[in-house]
Design an enzyme around this catalytic site. Sequence first.
Site, PDB file in Angstrom:
ATOM      1  N   CYS A   1       0.835  -1.196   0.000  1.00 32.30           N
ATOM      2  CA  CYS A   1       0.000   0.000   0.000  1.00 32.30           C
ATOM      3  C   CYS A   1       0.874   1.252   0.000  1.00 32.30           C
ATOM      4  CB  CYS A   1      -0.981  -0.057   1.166  1.00 32.30           C
ATOM      5  SG  CYS A   1      -2.444   0.927   0.869  1.00 32.30           S
TER       6      CYS A   1
ATOM      7  N   HIS B   1      -3.531  -5.125   0.611  1.00 29.87           N
ATOM      8  CA  HIS B   1      -2.872  -5.641   1.827  1.00 29.87           C
ATOM      9  C   HIS B   1      -2.962  -7.167   1.840  1.00 29.87           C
ATOM     10  CE1 HIS B   1      -2.380  -1.836   4.112  1.00 29.87           C
ATOM     11  NE2 HIS B   1      -3.388  -1.439   3.361  1.00 29.87           N
TER      12      HIS B   1
ATOM     13  N   GLU C   1      -1.519  -9.208   3.632  1.00 24.99           N
ATOM     14  CA  GLU C   1      -1.369  -9.791   4.972  1.00 24.99           C
ATOM     15  C   GLU C   1      -2.691 -10.224   5.599  1.00 24.99           C
ATOM     16  OE1 GLU C   1      -0.856  -6.628   4.159  1.00 24.99           O
ATOM     17  OE2 GLU C   1      -1.286  -5.204   5.775  1.00 24.99           O
TER      18      GLU C   1
END
Length: 561
Positions: free
Chosen positions: A398, A525, A527
């Site tokens: 990001c 993202h 994650e």
Amino acid sequence: MKYVLVTGGVVSGLGKGVTASSVGVVLKACGLRVTSIKIDPYLNTDAGTMSPFEHGEVFVLDDGGEVDLDLGNYERFLDVRLTKNNNITTGKIYQSVLEKERKGDYLGKTVQVVPHITDAIKNWIESVAVIPVDGKEGPADVCVIELGGTVGDIESMPFIEALRQLSFSVGPDNFCLIHVSLIPVLGVVGEQKTKPTQHSVRELRALGLTPHLLACRSAQPLLENTKEKLSQFCHVPIGNILNIHDVPNIWHVPLLLRNQNAHHSILKQLNLLSIAAPPNLQAWTKRAETYDNLKNSVRIAMVGKYVGLADSYLSVVKALLHACIACSLKPSIDWIAASDLEDESAKLTPKDHAAAWETLRNAECVLVPGGFGDRGVGGMILAAKYARENNIPYLGICLGMQISVIEFARSVLGLKRANSNEFDSETPNPVVIFMPEGSRTHMGSTMRLGSRRTLFQTPDCVTSKLYRNAEYVDERHRHRYEVNPEAIGVLEEAGLKFVGKDETGKRMEILELPSHPFYVGVQFHPEFKSRPGRPSALFLGLILAATKQLEAYLNTHQNGC
Ligand code: GLN
């Protein structure tokens, strides 16, 4: 629907979230379908406005919900996809009640905490509990509810009252209360103290809720006579007193619960013994043990703004862990405060500056995670430049992707003042600009939030191969700014390739530098969707590249196998 309520007493930060998710893991291992709800008694409607410095990361869901990081634990532990309504806050409840009041739905009645707020809480819980979150149809068997804060807090009172009423209306067979508490050790003799737990159970009972199980946190295993005392004074059978003592890693917690037959006590209370199987935690056990025995590590430099509190990047840390374990490596994360890398810091805090650079130079890979605001941006740009010029594997997430575009425009295209409009609204070379999905002028939230599709532009790129040659990927977003579509031509000509775009082709989602061993930036993202045993492709790529295994991996997995 069967409910397992997890409350906490004595102090905050006991690991109630991990306990509640571990209970879910054990029940799931018994063949049950499990969902979860997290209650945060604060007034914020959601976690979107909360500082990561204070509260840890803001977790993002598929539906764009910005929620408490505990929901991330539930998603990772239970492998589910929650909705924003699975996170209840005082703010959300009051907002819904006040909206109804304005519409005249209460027919002229005085609107009160009891019954209106408590009814709203009960209805919310009952309607969210039946939403399937595991990809299957129909409601789950069990809903684990975690009540944030500690019993006795003024803020949690309406929730406790609503949960008391809920326990009464669903009946004893459908409600199991687990109270998480602390057993401290005092003095030279090292006696395990039960009094704080006695007090908090008494408080809970005064409010009309009696725990069926106690989950006692302690440094060392509980002594038998400590358990006897707890049982006697807290009105809980000795077999239902669970002990969560310190363990080498949190994946041991479900195993600890299973070893103490927690599932049996819970299933008995919920009258589910006849339909549940013995818990199968094979994969879980293997993972916990593998983690304990890892010998080699990989050094990862995390260059960010909120490095003082590890929870600020919790999902990134977990994703690194998942990827490292898949490569039989221990993550060794070196936190670098981005501002320490800046030239300014060489003058003001030379020691910190030297230490930050030394750490960066020793790293095997560099990760620049997401963030907001301009603090540390200069340092992040230096880190991206260092990684690009020295062939060090780099993953920019990001903000980290935007940083790599700014750096490339400045160093390679020679546009010295290239910047993002977030940091410089007057820049002559805005390579990153504000690109809201809705109106630019309309008031209200302008953040691009939640799951969006990224289409690979070519199969011949590292990221597409890492995603097993998929044509597209759905990942979660949380940002306002994006790479300026007008800058793409010059950036690509100079070698920076945008290999993933959204469905309109206007929003840049993934960039790569083909001349570099691994230089990847993503606007999303990754994650948030990484799971133990199913690491995110990009984190895996970073770790493989850091340890020079990427090429071999891509060769063996070329055909998506
Ligand atoms: N601040 C940047 C934006 O709003 C990046 C956001 C992020 O990293 N989550 O676009």
